[in-house]
Design an enzyme around this catalytic site. Sequence first.
Site, PDB file in Angstrom:
ATOM      1  N   THR A   1       0.817  -1.219   0.000  1.00  0.00           N
ATOM      2  CA  THR A   1       0.000   0.000   0.000  1.00  0.00           C
ATOM      3  C   THR A   1       0.850   1.268   0.000  1.00  0.00           C
ATOM      4  O   THR A   1       2.026   1.234   0.275  1.00  0.00           O
ATOM      5  CB  THR A   1      -0.948  -0.002   1.213  1.00  0.00           C
ATOM      6  OG1 THR A   1      -1.580  -1.246   1.286  1.00  0.00           O
ATOM      7  CG2 THR A   1      -1.972   1.083   1.168  1.00  0.00           C
TER       8      THR A   1
ATOM      9  N   THR B   1      -4.051   1.116  -2.641  1.00  0.00           N
ATOM     10  CA  THR B   1      -3.384  -0.175  -2.437  1.00  0.00           C
ATOM     11  C   THR B   1      -3.746  -1.181  -3.521  1.00  0.00           C
ATOM     12  O   THR B   1      -4.763  -1.023  -4.217  1.00  0.00           O
ATOM     13  CB  THR B   1      -3.808  -0.751  -1.059  1.00  0.00           C
ATOM     14  OG1 THR B   1      -3.054  -1.931  -0.776  1.00  0.00           O
ATOM     15  CG2 THR B   1      -5.290  -1.113  -1.013  1.00  0.00           C
TER      16      THR B   1
ATOM     17  N   ASP C   1      -8.467  -9.774   2.093  1.00  0.00           N
ATOM     18  CA  ASP C   1      -8.770  -9.023   3.314  1.00  0.00           C
ATOM     19  C   ASP C   1     -10.084  -9.486   3.955  1.00  0.00           C
ATOM     20  O   ASP C   1     -10.397  -9.095   5.079  1.00  0.00           O
ATOM     21  CB  ASP C   1      -8.847  -7.516   3.034  1.00  0.00           C
ATOM     22  CG  ASP C   1      -7.487  -6.833   3.185  1.00  0.00           C
ATOM     23  OD1 ASP C   1      -6.513  -7.522   3.519  1.00  0.00           O
ATOM     24  OD2 ASP C   1      -7.410  -5.604   2.980  1.00  0.00           O
TER      25      ASP C   1
ATOM     26  N   SER D   1     -11.200  -3.086   5.430  1.00  0.00           N
ATOM     27  CA  SER D   1      -9.871  -2.502   5.311  1.00  0.00           C
ATOM     28  C   SER D   1      -9.444  -1.930   6.644  1.00  0.00           C
ATOM     29  O   SER D   1     -10.265  -1.724   7.547  1.00  0.00           O
ATOM     30  CB  SER D   1      -9.899  -1.394   4.267  1.00  0.00           C
ATOM     31  OG  SER D   1      -8.691  -0.666   4.290  1.00  0.00           O
ATOM     32  N   SER D   2      -8.142  -1.644   6.737  1.00  0.00           N
ATOM     33  CA  SER D   2      -7.624  -0.910   7.892  1.00  0.00           C
ATOM     34  C   SER D   2      -7.148   0.476   7.485  1.00  0.00           C
ATOM     35  O   SER D   2      -6.618   1.215   8.318  1.00  0.00           O
ATOM     36  CB  SER D   2      -6.444  -1.665   8.497  1.00  0.00           C
ATOM     37  OG  SER D   2      -6.856  -2.925   8.924  1.00  0.00           O
TER      38      SER D   2
ATOM     39  N   GLY E   1       0.457  -0.329   5.625  1.00  0.00           N
ATOM     40  CA  GLY E   1       0.898  -1.255   6.670  1.00  0.00           C
ATOM     41  C   GLY E   1      -0.149  -2.246   7.132  1.00  0.00           C
ATOM     42  O   GLY E   1      -0.101  -2.711   8.276  1.00  0.00           O
ATOM     43  N   GLY E   2      -1.126  -2.579   6.278  1.00  0.00           N
ATOM     44  CA  GLY E   2      -2.135  -3.567   6.686  1.00  0.00           C
ATOM     45  C   GLY E   2      -2.831  -3.109   7.961  1.00  0.00           C
ATOM     46  O   GLY E   2      -3.106  -1.930   8.142  1.00  0.00           O
TER      47      GLY E   2
END
Length: 602
Positions: free
Chosen positions: A414, A432, A456, A480-481, A501-502
């Site tokens: 991302t 991303t 995800d 998503s984060s 960073g996930g």
Amino acid sequence: MRPRALITATIALTTLVAGVAGPAHAKPAGPAEPPKTPVARGYGGAVSTVDPTATAVGLDVLRRGGTAVDAAVAAAATLGVTEPFSAGIGGGGFFVYYDARTRKVHTIDGREAAPASMTETSLVNPSTGRPYEFDEARISGLSAGVPGTLLTWQDALRRWGTRSLAQMLAPAARVAEKGFAVDETFASQIAANQAAFGQFSSTGALYLPGGRPPAVGSTFRNPDLAETYRLIARRGTDVFYRGEVGRDLVATVQHPPLAAKPVGAWPYPIRPAGMTTADLAAYRTRFPEPTRSDYRGLQVYGMSTPSSGGIAVGEALNILERYDLRSMTPEQAMHHYLEASALAFADRNRYVGDHSSPQVVRELLSDAYAKERACRIDASAALPKPVAPGVPDGAYGGCSAAPAADTRDDRKSTTNLTVADRWGNVVEYTLTIEATGGNGMVVPGRGFLLNNELTDFNFAPTQGSAPDPNLPGPGKRPRSSMSPTIVLADGRPFLAVGTPGGATIITTVLQMLVNRIDLRMDLPQALAAPRASQRNGTTQAEPAFIAAYAGKLPRGHAFSETAEIGAATGIEFLRDGRMLAAAEPVRRGGGAAAVVGRWGRG
Ligand code: GLU
């Protein structure tokens, strides 16, 4: 604000990046990268991205009178060329925009959507009845969601921009055609994906010339992507969502372009999947209300579902607001940061997904709920992890709790960018293709990688007997984060930050806000400070964080070391009217911040 009076006639796009990438013949070893400066103070607009070429393109748009939205799209399109393993038109993202004229924050949800054929068990192997391994699902057609990035750009420009999509794609097309210098990060991201990329004829031909990654310092060109951008510029987004680019994309998902002679071995069968041209034609961006949480007199705006970012950051801030972090020792402040984060993650995992009800979202962000959650924090010891989610039912009092459940989720790729213009408009944009390298498949002849965003989703239920909000479903968007965040003070921009960073995105954004707002750091320090990510399990932390805090925190904290977390960008709006743009000094090779006009110290 739309500065119509200042729109000049068509800008001379052919010259736009001449000073950015440089003519390919000027330097045989490859075009020089523009300088990578992590901090810039000044006026007239600012850009911060992970990449100096993208920052230079965005800055050039601002200099020529474009708005923050124009510049953000041009910079993002350039990142699709120079950071192709993190983002591009094969992926999705979340765009947060502060409009200086109306003083409102708007968002675009350009998240990838599952095809209509996806079901709750699509990520379970039918022959074993067990969820696929992550890489098995990732490097396949099954993981590719319907991309939303191109429509995000188009919609952002139509609503708030002053330039056309064609204009804003032109500099990126030029970078793709003329080439740019391969740096360490680019080469190492290919090396890390070599086995997967080597399975596909299209990906191998582009990224593994002669069977290996291109040399650091060599010039990398992507003429197919240049042509794709130009085709879209001429024919509009329909060529992607309803035309031949879309047909090629769907063909790639349905018939992965396997190499006749793979480079290296891949341990799993490469499965096709059922995305169709109808799925592409049905894709729509959404425009959800931003999340809002008031923190110490500031208004923090973030991204709502299908991202869990705005909700989790907002809930953790609401919990932390109940404590005076400023008057605590640094160890106590970090202890509270880690614990608030764990509590917010327990709730995110239990309650947040694409179809969360607005009622649940409201409750998770309410101060009354935060008060109940905060009473679980013990100043003298870390709670045993995982902590249980709370019950956001509107009836709060003592420390009630539901049974605990486990989670996974800590991948990273991302990219993120922050742009502000001279009129005070601000864009915070995270985009991303999910894992670094997405699903590994370059669409043949089109020059861009497909995403693996559908990994995800939770592959199988994670919440015990409670419903899992993030199982796959037809047309559903995976949770998503990503947490692009804009903070206002009395309705005017104070700060904008974001990071890749996930799932660590949530904690990194939270930590940067705590560093800046509570711990007396300036923005560059808040970005550079060692990071720790507590996601309701063992705390993942950078070595410098462990060196500074492990052993000094209250008992009960457990750490696992990770080399680096995130690659943030941000802009702060200083009291004297200047902007302070900041990017990473070191992580992921360092980022690039720039301002239109320099003025005063530093
Ligand atoms: N796919 C992740 C998300 O949407 C982002 C991946 C990453 O940042 O590495 O949360």
